[in-house]
Scaffold this active site. Structure first.
Site, PDB file in Angstrom:
ATOM      1  N   ASP A  14       2.226  -1.456 -10.505  1.00 19.03           N
ATOM      2  CA  ASP A  14       3.486  -1.974  -9.966  1.00 19.03           C
ATOM      3  C   ASP A  14       3.336  -3.491  -9.794  1.00 19.03           C
ATOM      4  OD1 ASP A  14       6.095  -1.609  -8.996  1.00 19.03           O
ATOM      5  OD2 ASP A  14       5.438  -1.410  -6.916  1.00 19.03           O
ATOM      6  N   ASP A  30      -7.842 -10.744  -8.707  1.00 19.62           N
ATOM      7  CA  ASP A  30      -6.776 -10.947  -9.695  1.00 19.62           C
ATOM      8  C   ASP A  30      -7.004  -9.929 -10.809  1.00 19.62           C
ATOM      9  OD1 ASP A  30      -5.394 -11.858 -12.017  1.00 19.62           O
ATOM     10  OD2 ASP A  30      -5.298 -13.865 -11.140  1.00 19.62           O
ATOM     11  N   LYS A  84       4.981  -1.095 -14.498  1.00 24.99           N
ATOM     12  CA  LYS A  84       6.194  -1.905 -14.369  1.00 24.99           C
ATOM     13  C   LYS A  84       6.141  -3.030 -15.389  1.00 24.99           C
ATOM     14  CE  LYS A  84       7.102  -4.372 -10.412  1.00 24.99           C
ATOM     15  NZ  LYS A  84       7.667  -4.121  -9.074  1.00 24.99           N
ATOM     16  N   TRP A 101       2.368   2.902  -2.517  1.00 26.41           N
ATOM     17  CA  TRP A 101       2.027   3.816  -3.621  1.00 26.41           C
ATOM     18  C   TRP A 101       0.696   4.508  -3.312  1.00 26.41           C
ATOM     19  CZ3 TRP A 101       3.382   2.408  -9.375  1.00 26.41           C
ATOM     20  CH2 TRP A 101       4.750   2.122  -9.464  1.00 26.41           C
ATOM     21  N   GLY A 138       0.777  -1.242   0.000  1.00 29.90           N
ATOM     22  CA  GLY A 138       0.000   0.000   0.000  1.00 29.90           C
ATOM     23  C   GLY A 138       0.804   1.285   0.000  1.00 29.90           C
ATOM     24  N   ASP A 187      -5.462  -5.489  -5.769  1.00 28.90           N
ATOM     25  CA  ASP A 187      -4.427  -6.515  -5.531  1.00 28.90           C
ATOM     26  C   ASP A 187      -5.126  -7.824  -5.157  1.00 28.90           C
ATOM     27  OD1 ASP A 187      -1.127  -6.034  -4.879  1.00 28.90           O
ATOM     28  OD2 ASP A 187      -1.984  -7.987  -4.371  1.00 28.90           O
TER      29      ASP A 187
HETATM   30  C1  LIG Z   1       5.931  -4.984  -5.906  1.00 33.78           C
HETATM   31  S1  LIG Z   1       4.372  -5.338  -5.213  1.00 33.78           S
HETATM   32  C2  LIG Z   1       3.573  -3.774  -5.250  1.00 33.78           C
HETATM   33  C3  LIG Z   1       4.031  -2.814  -4.193  1.00 33.78           C
HETATM   34  C4  LIG Z   1       3.125  -1.591  -4.102  1.00 33.78           C
HETATM   35  N1  LIG Z   1       3.298  -0.729  -5.272  1.00 33.78           N
HETATM   36  C5  LIG Z   1       3.416  -0.745  -2.884  1.00 33.78           C
HETATM   37  O1  LIG Z   1       4.055   0.278  -3.049  1.00 33.78           O
HETATM   38  O2  LIG Z   1       3.022  -1.098  -1.781  1.00 33.78           O
HETATM   39  C6  LIG Z   1       3.569  -6.237  -6.492  1.00 33.78           C
HETATM   40  C7  LIG Z   1       2.145  -6.633  -6.172  1.00 33.78           C
HETATM   41  O3  LIG Z   1       1.537  -7.229  -7.326  1.00 33.78           O
HETATM   42  C8  LIG Z   1       0.511  -8.090  -6.833  1.00 33.78           C
HETATM   43  N2  LIG Z   1       0.041  -9.012  -7.866  1.00 33.78           N
HETATM   44  C9  LIG Z   1       0.735 -10.003  -8.467  1.00 33.78           C
HETATM   45  N3  LIG Z   1      -0.043 -10.650  -9.342  1.00 33.78           N
HETATM   46  C10 LIG Z   1      -1.267 -10.044  -9.312  1.00 33.78           C
HETATM   47  C11 LIG Z   1      -2.494 -10.272  -9.997  1.00 33.78           C
HETATM   48  N4  LIG Z   1      -2.611 -11.241 -10.923  1.00 33.78           N
HETATM   49  N5  LIG Z   1      -3.549  -9.477  -9.717  1.00 33.78           N
HETATM   50  C12 LIG Z   1      -3.436  -8.486  -8.774  1.00 33.78           C
HETATM   51  N6  LIG Z   1      -2.283  -8.233  -8.092  1.00 33.78           N
HETATM   52  C13 LIG Z   1      -1.220  -8.996  -8.353  1.00 33.78           C
HETATM   53  C14 LIG Z   1       1.187  -8.794  -5.673  1.00 33.78           C
HETATM   54  O4  LIG Z   1       0.213  -9.334  -4.791  1.00 33.78           O
HETATM   55  C15 LIG Z   1       2.021  -7.678  -5.059  1.00 33.78           C
HETATM   56  O5  LIG Z   1       1.364  -7.126  -3.956  1.00 33.78           O
END
Ligand SMILES: C[S@@+](CC[C@H](N)C(=O)[O-])C[C@H]1O[C@@H](n2cnc3c(N)ncnc32)[C@H](O)[C@@H]1O
Length: 194
Positions: free
Chosen positions: A110, A88, A150, A52, A50, A70
């Site tokens: 991200d 998802d 990203k 961002w 959280g 997320d």
């Molecule tokens: C690097 S983290 C994000 C960090 C966030 N920007 C922050 O600042 O707190 C990547 C996120 O992508 C989510 N993620 C991965 N695959 C996903 C999907 N298919 N649908 C939704 N979220 C997904 C992961 O659960 C993870 O929390």
């Protein structure tokens, strides 16, 4: 980026009350490209834990809105100008956002797949996520809106960069200094949706 610099970002995030050090990648992009302004409506894909959302909600202020998505729940409390959808991102349709706002100013992503160590599989999944962010951006953004997503660099990234450059007035690839130097992640920026 050395291990000790990464640790510095970790401690800085803790001290400043951010949920993750990912915040400094967004902050760097925002400082350089001025992507966030008061009153904006923003989507944040892959928003757990959280950080961002914490940063964006402050920048857009009480008249703005941040809708985070997320698979995992948020790990920190957020302000009143935020909403959260736990799902998802591949299940999302543009209509899922319309109950919050008819259109948006900025789509952030991200989101990153859990890496398997199989390089091409990780890149393919990451490119698919960035393409989903791009598709949602084209449906949800106002003309002139922006995208920051990203993506793990590899096969498929160049095609996506080309698509971003066609759809937006300005398309760029950016590697924030807060990214690990050996990490394959970059951020694609599209500014000014045509
Ligand atoms: C690097 S983290 C994000 C960090 C966030 N920007 C922050 O600042 O707190 C990547 C996120 O992508 C989510 N993620 C991965 N695959 C996903 C999907 N298919 N649908 C939704 N979220 C997904 C992961 O659960 C993870 O929390």
């Amino acid at each position: 980026m050395t291990r000790s610099n990464l640790d510095n970002y970790y401690h800085k995030a803790k001290k400043e009350g951010y949920a993750a050090r990912s915040i400094y990648k967004l902050e760097e992009i925002d400082r350089r490209y001025h992507i966030l302004k008061s009153g904006m409506k923003v989507v944040d894909l892959g928003c757990h834990p959280g950080s961002w959302m914490q940063y964006v909600s402050r920048k857009v202020g009480p008249k703005g809105l941040v809708v985070g998505v997320d698979i995992q729940p948020l790990a920190v409390a957020q302000s009143a100008n935020t909403r959260f959808i736990q799902t998802d991102l591949f299940n999302l349709k543009a209509d899922d956002f319309r109950k919050y706002a008819e259109s948006f100013d900025l789509i952030l992503s991200d989101a990153a797949p859990r890496t398997t160590g199989v390089h091409h599989a990780d890149v393919d999944k990451s490119v698919a996520m960035a393409e989903k962010a791009f598709d949602l951006a084209r449906e949800l953004l106002k003309p002139g809106g922006g995208l920051v997503t990203k993506v793990f660099f590899g096969a498929g990234t160049d095609d996506l960069i080309k698509k971003v450059k066609i759809a937006f007035k300005l398309g760029k690839a950016h590697k924030p200094s807060a990214s690990k130097s050996k990490s394959k992640e970059i951020y694609l920026l599209g500014m000014g949706l045509k």
